[in-house]
Motif scaffolding. Structure first.
Motif, short mmCIF file in Angstrom:
data_model
loop_
_atom_site.label_atom_id
_atom_site.label_comp_id
_atom_site.label_asym_id
_atom_site.label_seq_id
_atom_site.Cartn_x
_atom_site.Cartn_y
_atom_site.Cartn_z
N SER A 303 -72.55 -2.81 97.57
CA SER A 303 -72.84 -3.62 98.76
C SER A 303 -72.47 -2.86 100.03
O SER A 303 -73.12 -3.01 101.06
CB SER A 303 -72.07 -4.94 98.70
OG SER A 303 -70.68 -4.74 98.79
N ILE A 310 -78.53 -8.77 102.46
CA ILE A 310 -79.65 -8.88 101.53
C ILE A 310 -80.90 -8.40 102.24
O ILE A 310 -81.41 -9.06 103.14
CB ILE A 310 -79.84 -10.34 101.05
CG1 ILE A 310 -78.50 -10.92 100.56
CG2 ILE A 310 -80.89 -10.41 99.96
CD1 ILE A 310 -77.84 -10.10 99.46
N GLU A 312 -84.80 -7.18 101.51
CA GLU A 312 -85.74 -7.40 100.42
C GLU A 312 -86.19 -6.10 99.76
O GLU A 312 -86.36 -6.03 98.54
CB GLU A 312 -86.95 -8.18 100.95
CG GLU A 312 -86.63 -9.63 101.33
CD GLU A 312 -85.93 -10.38 100.20
OE1 GLU A 312 -84.94 -11.06 100.48
OE2 GLU A 312 -86.37 -10.26 99.04
N VAL A 315 -83.39 -5.08 97.48
CA VAL A 315 -83.34 -5.96 96.30
C VAL A 315 -84.41 -5.56 95.30
O VAL A 315 -84.17 -5.47 94.09
CB VAL A 315 -83.50 -7.43 96.71
CG1 VAL A 315 -83.64 -8.32 95.47
CG2 VAL A 315 -82.31 -7.89 97.54
N THR A 319 -83.53 -4.14 91.64
CA THR A 319 -83.99 -4.97 90.52
C THR A 319 -84.71 -4.12 89.48
O THR A 319 -84.48 -4.24 88.27
CB THR A 319 -84.93 -6.08 91.03
OG1 THR A 319 -84.19 -6.96 91.89
CG2 THR A 319 -85.50 -6.88 89.88
N ARG A 347 -83.07 -10.09 89.89
CA ARG A 347 -82.99 -10.26 91.34
C ARG A 347 -81.77 -11.10 91.72
O ARG A 347 -81.10 -10.82 92.72
CB ARG A 347 -84.26 -10.91 91.88
CG ARG A 347 -85.49 -10.01 91.87
CD ARG A 347 -86.69 -10.73 92.47
NE ARG A 347 -86.49 -10.98 93.89
CZ ARG A 347 -86.79 -10.12 94.87
NH1 ARG A 347 -87.31 -8.93 94.57
NH2 ARG A 347 -86.59 -10.43 96.13
N VAL A 350 -78.70 -8.88 91.43
CA VAL A 350 -78.65 -7.92 92.53
C VAL A 350 -78.25 -8.61 93.83
O VAL A 350 -77.45 -8.08 94.62
CB VAL A 350 -80.01 -7.22 92.69
CG1 VAL A 350 -80.08 -6.45 94.00
CG2 VAL A 350 -80.26 -6.27 91.51
N THR A 351 -78.78 -9.80 94.06
CA THR A 351 -78.43 -10.55 95.27
C THR A 351 -76.94 -10.84 95.32
O THR A 351 -76.30 -10.72 96.37
CB THR A 351 -79.23 -11.86 95.34
OG1 THR A 351 -80.63 -11.55 95.38
CG2 THR A 351 -78.86 -12.67 96.57
#
Length: 376
Positions: A303, A310, A312, A315, A319, A347, A350-351
């Motif tokens: 992170s 987050i 996209e 992600v 993923t 997903r 990962v989030t």
């Protein structure tokens, strides 16, 4: 004595007020812009009042000062470069503190100074927009044309000690010029577990078999034996910062203008709960800890690379990595794939990982054959 103190205190104040007044008049009368004055003040601070005065004579009054060394403070045209100045630091494509090199006419290379990584090489130019260039607030400089290479994720640096990789942090130290300002390089430090190396990368345009190449020459000071800095690109390619790394510049892709700042978002509670459940029911925790590294990086390290937000595109990339597996981004240990995990579950995991509070890794140094910290 009291009168002398009054004079010593009052004179600088009077001169400062006079300077402010002259500056305001100069801008309002159109003799010079605000950016011109900022440039001259910085010029005087770094090179002296005489050098700044010579520049004023040259640019405002056309006085021939060809015998004065660098009267334009680095803004003179350098043979073979495509812009003056040919090295510029500032925002680009909504990224802060980007170092740009005009390698040749219509060929640029840009570096993200926060990660000491090559951001983009492209054929085209830069649209210099914004308050520093055209007094418009809001717009930022953007690259235009076609990209040969682009790494939006940035590099991950390490220091290799006795064959073992230590995750490293980098710090930008500025840029420097070679003789006659004909060459330039980006200076930075690489630090890990008590080891610190200072490097300078000198980018240059090259050619091989009729194709353009980017030559990334790394130079450093004296380093202990067995200690080398290196990096992984965003796509997972591993390189040692020792000598020259050659980047092929073949096919290009059009550069899409930025659609607006993407700072990422915070995850919702339901997303976090589902991601935590997916991780708890998988084998992830056998190799990863939330705040400590096992055989794979800690969640806080992952992170931290993406500033705990987050995004996209990040992600999506992570993923795919979870499902397919792979190696290279965090060392040489292979991460097994999870082909039976659904994309939705991956997903969610990962989030959750990207939402863990980031922290800087502090890995222990490798041990020698006697179990003692390795010393080069």
């Amino acid at each position: 004595m009291k009168k002398l103190l009054i004079v010593l205190i009052g004179l600088p104040l009077l001169l400062a007020l006079l300077l402010v007044g002259v500056s305001i008049y100069t801008v309002q009368s159109g003799v010079a812009s605000r950016s011109d004055l900022e440039f001259l003040f910085d010029h005087a601070r770094r090179d002296g009042i005489v050098a700044a005065y010579n520049t004023v004579q040259t640019h405002l009054y056309g006085v021939d000062l060809s015998d004065v060394p660098d009267p334009s403070y680095g803004r003179e045209e350098i043979a073979g470069r495509g812009h003056a100045p040919w090295v510029i630091r500032g925002n680009l494509d909504e990224r802060p503190r980007v170092l740009k090199f005009a390698l040749a006419e219509g060929i640029w290379a840009a570096y993200d100074t926060e990660s000491a990584s090559l951001y983009q090489v492209w054929e085209g130019d830069i649209e210099f927009a914004g308050a520093a260039y055209d007094y418009r607030h809001g717009p930022q400089p953007t690259s235009r044309g076609n990209a040969y290479a682009r790494d939006a994720q940035g590099s991950r640096w390490f220091i290799e000690v006795a064959g073992e990789e230590l995750p490293a942090t980098v710090r930008y130290l500025g840029h420097e010029y070679g003789p006659g300002r004909a060459t330039a390089g980006m200076r930075f430090s690489v630090t890990a577990a008590g080891f610190a190396l200072e490097l300078t990368e000198w980018p240059e345009l090259g050619a091989s078999d009729g194709e353009k190449t980017l030559l990334r020459e790394f130079r450093g000071g004296d380093t202990p034996g067995g200690v080398t800095a290196g990096f992984y690109t965003g796509s997972g390619e591993r390189h040692l910062a020792d000598g020259t790394v050659t980047v092929a510049l073949g096919a290009t892709t059009p550069i899409n203008p930025p659609s607006g700042p993407d700072r990422g978002r915070e995850a919702g509670n339901e997303e976090l709960l589902r991601g935590e459940q997916v991780i708890a029911n998988s084998d992830c925790l056998a190799c990863h800890g939330e705040t400590h590294r096992i055989s794979g990086p800690a969640w806080s390290q992952v992170s931290g690379k993406f500033r705990g937000k987050i995004q996209e595109e990040v992600v999506g990339a992570l993923t795919a990595k979870v499902i397919e597996g792979g190696m290279g981004n965090w060392g040489t240990i292979v991460m097994p794939g999870h082909p039976d995990m659904s994309e939705e579950d991956a997903r969610a995991a990962v989030t959750y990982i990207l939402s863990v509070p980031p922290q800087e890794a502090d890995p222990a140094p490798p041990l020698d054959e006697n179990g003692e910290p390795y010393v080069a």
